[in-house]
Structure formats: C-alpha cells, structure tokens
Design a protein around this motif. Sequence first.
Motif, PDB file in Angstrom:
ATOM      1  N   THR A 229       2.699   9.692  -7.006  1.00 33.29           N
ATOM      2  CA  THR A 229       1.789   8.731  -7.627  1.00 33.29           C
ATOM      3  C   THR A 229       2.203   7.331  -7.187  1.00 33.29           C
ATOM      4  O   THR A 229       3.336   6.906  -7.413  1.00 33.29           O
ATOM      5  CB  THR A 229       1.848   8.840  -9.166  1.00 33.29           C
ATOM      6  OG1 THR A 229       1.419  10.154  -9.531  1.00 33.29           O
ATOM      7  CG2 THR A 229       0.952   7.805  -9.818  1.00 33.29           C
TER       8      THR A 229
ATOM      9  N   THR B 198      -8.157   0.627 -10.164  1.00 35.40           N
ATOM     10  CA  THR B 198      -8.795   1.885  -9.775  1.00 35.40           C
ATOM     11  C   THR B 198      -7.762   2.988  -9.638  1.00 35.40           C
ATOM     12  O   THR B 198      -6.556   2.725  -9.540  1.00 35.40           O
ATOM     13  CB  THR B 198      -9.516   1.742  -8.422  1.00 35.40           C
ATOM     14  OG1 THR B 198      -8.569   1.331  -7.440  1.00 35.40           O
ATOM     15  CG2 THR B 198     -10.653   0.742  -8.504  1.00 35.40           C
ATOM     16  N   ARG B 199      -8.283   4.189  -9.606  1.00 34.22           N
ATOM     17  CA  ARG B 199      -7.444   5.380  -9.477  1.00 34.22           C
ATOM     18  C   ARG B 199      -8.096   6.302  -8.477  1.00 34.22           C
ATOM     19  O   ARG B 199      -9.301   6.531  -8.561  1.00 34.22           O
ATOM     20  CB  ARG B 199      -7.432   6.037 -10.865  1.00 34.22           C
ATOM     21  CG  ARG B 199      -6.270   6.904 -11.192  1.00 34.22           C
ATOM     22  CD  ARG B 199      -5.002   6.080 -11.228  1.00 34.22           C
ATOM     23  NE  ARG B 199      -3.859   6.981 -10.989  1.00 34.22           N
ATOM     24  CZ  ARG B 199      -3.388   7.803 -11.897  1.00 34.22           C
ATOM     25  NH1 ARG B 199      -3.899   7.835 -13.110  1.00 34.22           N
ATOM     26  NH2 ARG B 199      -2.391   8.602 -11.614  1.00 34.22           N
TER      27      ARG B 199
ATOM     28  N   ALA C 159     -12.595   6.157  -5.206  1.00 37.36           N
ATOM     29  CA  ALA C 159     -11.766   5.970  -6.402  1.00 37.36           C
ATOM     30  C   ALA C 159     -12.653   5.828  -7.628  1.00 37.36           C
ATOM     31  O   ALA C 159     -13.857   5.575  -7.522  1.00 37.36           O
ATOM     32  CB  ALA C 159     -10.900   4.721  -6.238  1.00 37.36           C
TER      33      ALA C 159
ATOM     34  N   CYS D  66      -3.006   4.344  -7.609  1.00 40.76           N
ATOM     35  CA  CYS D  66      -3.589   3.414  -8.578  1.00 40.76           C
ATOM     36  C   CYS D  66      -3.513   2.023  -7.951  1.00 40.76           C
ATOM     37  O   CYS D  66      -2.438   1.591  -7.532  1.00 40.76           O
ATOM     38  CB  CYS D  66      -2.775   3.485  -9.867  1.00 40.76           C
ATOM     39  SG  CYS D  66      -3.282   2.311 -11.118  1.00 40.76           S
TER      40      CYS D  66
ATOM     41  N   VAL E  50     -10.707   2.093 -13.372  1.00 42.68           N
ATOM     42  CA  VAL E  50      -9.939   2.208 -14.622  1.00 42.68           C
ATOM     43  C   VAL E  50     -10.169   0.955 -15.462  1.00 42.68           C
ATOM     44  O   VAL E  50     -10.133   0.978 -16.676  1.00 42.68           O
ATOM     45  CB  VAL E  50      -8.435   2.365 -14.306  1.00 42.68           C
ATOM     46  CG1 VAL E  50      -7.587   2.311 -15.561  1.00 42.68           C
ATOM     47  CG2 VAL E  50      -8.189   3.650 -13.540  1.00 42.68           C
TER      48      VAL E  50
ATOM     49  N   SER F 237      -1.917  10.762  -6.244  1.00 43.53           N
ATOM     50  CA  SER F 237      -2.940   9.782  -6.588  1.00 43.53           C
ATOM     51  C   SER F 237      -2.424   8.376  -6.346  1.00 43.53           C
ATOM     52  O   SER F 237      -1.215   8.125  -6.285  1.00 43.53           O
ATOM     53  CB  SER F 237      -3.377   9.950  -8.043  1.00 43.53           C
ATOM     54  OG  SER F 237      -2.422   9.387  -8.894  1.00 43.53           O
TER      55      SER F 237
ATOM     56  N   VAL G  64       1.494   3.175  -7.027  1.00 42.17           N
ATOM     57  CA  VAL G  64       0.821   2.054  -7.681  1.00 42.17           C
ATOM     58  C   VAL G  64       0.917   0.845  -6.763  1.00 42.17           C
ATOM     59  O   VAL G  64       2.017   0.435  -6.382  1.00 42.17           O
ATOM     60  CB  VAL G  64       1.466   1.734  -9.046  1.00 42.17           C
ATOM     61  CG1 VAL G  64       0.759   0.566  -9.717  1.00 42.17           C
ATOM     62  CG2 VAL G  64       1.440   2.965  -9.948  1.00 42.17           C
TER      63      VAL G  64
ATOM     64  N   ILE H 278       0.370   6.351 -16.471  1.00 37.67           N
ATOM     65  CA  ILE H 278       0.960   7.166 -15.404  1.00 37.67           C
ATOM     66  C   ILE H 278       2.050   8.103 -15.917  1.00 37.67           C
ATOM     67  O   ILE H 278       2.048   9.292 -15.611  1.00 37.67           O
ATOM     68  CB  ILE H 278       1.457   6.245 -14.289  1.00 37.67           C
ATOM     69  CG1 ILE H 278       0.213   5.795 -13.500  1.00 37.67           C
ATOM     70  CG2 ILE H 278       2.444   6.929 -13.364  1.00 37.67           C
ATOM     71  CD1 ILE H 278       0.425   4.650 -12.599  1.00 37.67           C
TER      72      ILE H 278
END
Length: 671
Positions: A468, A568-569, A550, A578, A553, A576, A470, A596
């Motif tokens: 994940t 966004t995600r 995406a 973010c 969010v 994923s 970010v 998260i």
Amino acid sequence: MRVGVDYYPEHWPEDRWPTDARLMREAGLSVVRMAEFAWCRMEPQEGRYDFDWLERAIGILHGEGIEVVLGTPTATPPAWLHERYPELYPADPRGYRKGFGTRLQRCLGNEIMRSYSRRITEAMVARFADNPAVIGWQTDNEFEANLCYCDDCARRFREWLRRKYGTLDALNAAWGTVFWSQEYSGWSQIPLPWEARCGQSHNPSLWLDYRRFASETTVAFQHDQVEIIRRLAPGHFITHNFMGLHDSMDYVALAEDLDFVSWDNYPGGAWHADRDPAMAHDAMRGIKEKNIWVMEEQSGIPGWERMGVRPAPGQIRMWAWQAIAHGADAVLFFRWRSCLYGTEQYWHGILNHDGIPRRRYHEIAGFASEVAKLSPELDGSIVKSRVAILNSYEQNWALQIQPQIDGLGWWEQVRRFANALGRRALGGDIVPITTNLASFQAVFVPSWYILTDDDAQRLADYVKNGGTLVLNPRTGVKHADNTCRTEPLPGPLAEVAGIEVDDYSPIYPTVPLSSAAEGNEGSEGCLIRMADGREFCAKVWADYLTLKGAEAVATWEQGHFPGEPVVTRNRFGKGSCCYLGTIGEAEFYEAVVAMIVDELGLPTLEGIPLGVDVRVRRKGEERFVFFVNQTGEDQWVPLPPIVETLLGPSGTKEAALGPYDVAIYKLAPRA
Ligand code: GLA
Ligand code: ZN
C-alpha cells in the motif's frame, strides 16, 4: 547495551584522570569516546607524533573496565598545518577563506588536506589497533557536505561534471542551458552556483549537481580514513556521529562505508526549536535499517555564548531511554565534565565545572543501572516497523533549491506522516527507497519530486506485489537532471495512482503568518470533504485530479474547482495506491493512517496521548514495548496484552506515566 560518555582527558590535569575513571565506573559508564579534537596534542609538530598521553588515559580507563572508541581528529587540523598550507581553509561564495580559531576550517576536497588526514589516521590507528581497551573508531566529527567555493573545488567540480556528462553538449542538453543564453563552450566557464551572485537564481540543474558533488567530496574524504582503519584494525568497528535531521549531505552514501550509524542527540533546552528526537532516531536507524549508537546524548544545559535550559528532573533519563526504544544499543553522554575554557564552556557535561557528582550524575547513574539490569532481556533486540516513510536526501536538496511554497519542506512532510503513525503506536521506519520495500505493509512517500524511471519502477512493483503506497503532491515533477518531466503528473506513477493531475495551485495563508503556529498553520486554507462527510482544512498545495481508474476518497469543498477529487485510492496489481493531492492538518493524516492501517488490519493502539512516544523492540518472537512520556505531565496510556513489566508502572489495560517517565513491558506472544 552500553552506557558511556564523551571524555576529553587533554582538557584536564593528568592527576584527575583516575578520579574521573573511577567516578565513571561507579556511575555504570562502560564506554568512552575520545581524541576526536586532539590533533594538536597527537601531532604537536609536523611528523612528530605523541600518543603516550592518550595511551596513559586509555590505560586508566581500561583499569576501571571501560572500553574506548577513538575519533580521528580531522575536524580540527592544527595551526601549523594551516600556517604551512593556507589553501586548506574552505572558501565561502564570496571567496573569503575561513580562518583559524574555530573548527571545520578545512576543505575536504583539498588533496593536501586528504593526505594529512590519511597520515594522522594511519599513525593513530597503527598505534592503537592492538590496544586492548579500544573497540572501534569514529571518523572525524559531524561531517557535512563540503559546500566550499575555493578554486580547487571549482576545478574539481568541473572535472566531476566532465566525468558525469562526457561532453559539453550533453551537459548543455541535460541542464537546458539555452535558457537565458547559458550554453557553455568550455568547461572552465561553468561557475559554482551561488544564489546571490547575479541577483538571480542559478540554474536548478547546476545547483543539484553541485550539491551531489559537495556531498560526494565528504564521502570520499571519509573513505580514505575507513580504508586505513579496515586495513590496520580489522577487528574494530567504524562509525560516525551523524546529526539527526541535518540534510546538507547524503547520509545514506556516508553510511555505506560504516558498520553502523551513530548520531548526536540534543533534544532540548530551548537550543534548537526544531529538534524532534523520535523522528531523528527513526531516520538515523533507517539509513542502514540497523540499530544505532547515540554518540553524544545531552547531559545538561546546552550553550556556547548563550545558554539553554537545564533539562527537567527525569528528562535526561527519559531521552536516553527514548534512544534505546528507537534502536540505540549504546548511549554516550556529551560530555563528562563542563570545560573550563574554549567555545563550549557552557555546554554542560554530566559534571559541572566543579567536578563534583551532583544531580545529573546520579540521574545518569540511575539510568545506567536500569540499563544494566534490563540488558540481558533487551540485548539483541531490534526495531522493525510494519510501515515505512521514505527518506531521500536528493529530494530534500531539490526542494531546498526550489521550495515552491513554504510547507513542502522535506522533514515537514516526513513529520506529518510520522506524527500520525505515532498516534497509533506504529512508529514508521524512515528508510531510503533502496531498502527492501516488500518488508513493509504500507509505505508513505513525501513529494518524490525527482522521479527517476528506476524509482517509479520500484514503487510500482511494490504496489503490484501487494503493498500500500501513499503519495504526496509534487511527485513525479522532475527528471534526475532537475528539469521538468513532460508526462502528466504524477509522471510515471500516474498509472499506479490511477489519476492525472489536471491543474494545481499553491495555497497561501489567508491570515498573517505571524499568528500561525507552524508554517501555514492557522490559514483558513480550503476545505476538503471525505466520502464519509468529515471535513478537513487543506493547506500549502491544491492538486485538482482527474480519475483514471482511481476512486475519490475526498473532494474539494472550496478552492478553485469545488467538487473535484483531491484524495484518491487506486487498486493496482495486488496492492493499492493512495494519492494525497494536498497538505492537510494533523487530523487529516490521522484519518488517512486510520483508513489504511484498519484496512490492512495492522495491530495498533488507539488513544496514545500527544507527547507519548511508543516503540517496540523485538528479538525473535519476543517483543518489548516502550512508552516514553516526553511531557512534564502525568499521562494515561493504553496497554496491549502484556506478560511482564520490565520498567515503570504496571497496569492491565492502561497505565499512568508520571512526568518524563518511561515504561517497558514484555508483550504477550501473538495468538
Ligand atoms: C556537537 C559536537 C560536539 C559538541 C556538541 C555541543 O554535537 O559533535 O563536539 O560541539 O555539539 O556543541
Ligand atoms: Zn574547497
């Protein structure tokens, strides 16, 4: 686990040394660092070495069971050397040479300096390689980038550029020197960059290469010494005392030659307002992803011409335990006794000028005895988080060269993530991108402004394989040459993020900065709204995003284009990404972290009070959780299931920590 002290026997009459050594032993101090500024005593005249006094001092310490780390003395070359070679003094951008009477008055790129550095290192190591008390070496002291403007540096910079680019055509193309008619037709025309030289900023590409060059110069200087120590004292470790969040040079490159990173921690006393020991420890440990030493730990009032504040009772112990919580295997206090003369008369040691053990001595002795008691449990344990924040000196320099707007500073960006992770007791490892990212479940990335294809690939692979990621705004803006990329932002990561930045704007505060707590804090900024209806204040930067796969969010509630996505995600491969298209307030990052870590099901604690620092050290299946109350007030902390209280108050679901108190618990094995 070791507790020790920085000691300068050359500052004291020899008949005091046995008393010092005895008092050290009685306080539980078992390691001493010394000699790093003693060149004028070790080589009083060119080629005439005198190590006898140092050997006697080491012998006295050894007699009390104390081990020794020696520093090479090249941060303070002696007067005779400068008298003979005035060209060793570094020059400032105006060409003025630094003079004698301070320290660091040497250009590390200068060949004569390098040869004298090799000579004194060789003589010193040859003498002490087989000394039974000596266990390791510190190179120089607190290296910085060699941001020198002497003619020799200008010449060497041009050679460096020639090696890098091969031809002037290649350099001109890489830097885009056609802008303002700056194309070079001879290497000697290339200047050292200096902001104020023409009342105009220099080319950012020239700047970034100069920063790289200045950093590499220091790394090469250190390498000379490392090579000698490895050859003559293969059994000894080599480290260097880094400066925490200092960022003039590439600490990752500096550490490559070393066995482990040490650093100097002066967290308090109104000396430097921006000290952040928790984050700095994590960044220092993250350089090699390996336990660290604190080579200098504050032991009293800091001060040169002016003085800071005495640490509160218990605060020195708290800082020292905090270091161990973050992965320190040794804490050496700076310094043994406050000096009677010189610049640092008011940088207070464990002992005051009077040399009598008083409160600080007893506080440190108490700490050392706690450490001795817990060492059997804690020895061999390490800190390894499930989440990471990326660190990069190149990004940091590029953002120093073009800040764009206040609030995008590198450490500010790291700190926002670090603070939010800290509130959930997650303590991210702050690591370079070359680390094994797959060992982390989530990776938080401050503006990866200079995005090479390699880095983009690394991050894409990380997500593809289940990570994940970010991302912050201003990612993917530049090439390694510090020129702008042409792909839609975030450049080669657009597909991973599933978005394109359609438009952007800096956000300036709408209230005067003087009323702001930090940077743009206090600005009304712009509101953003999360899908669940929560609203946050956005500041510093606004990206307006187009979704390319995406989901949104959060969207802009205010600003130029209300309703457009800002957070966004995107699912990508097994993981994923973010994307955060703005800089938010603290609660915004806490919400992102919550989203998260809850989704990943990471074990965390909720309700960590502000100012309480939580870290876990692990050894195989065993885990030890440290709670460090950095505040002067009582704090209740939530406890995970524990099996044993090793230090501090016990409790079941929660515990009360007194001011500056520390608690260590052994955690129950995971079900
Ligand atoms: C640094 C240096 C020390 C000393 C202290 C206090 O950390 O490494 O030599 O100067 O600061 O000023
Ligand atoms: Zn120079």
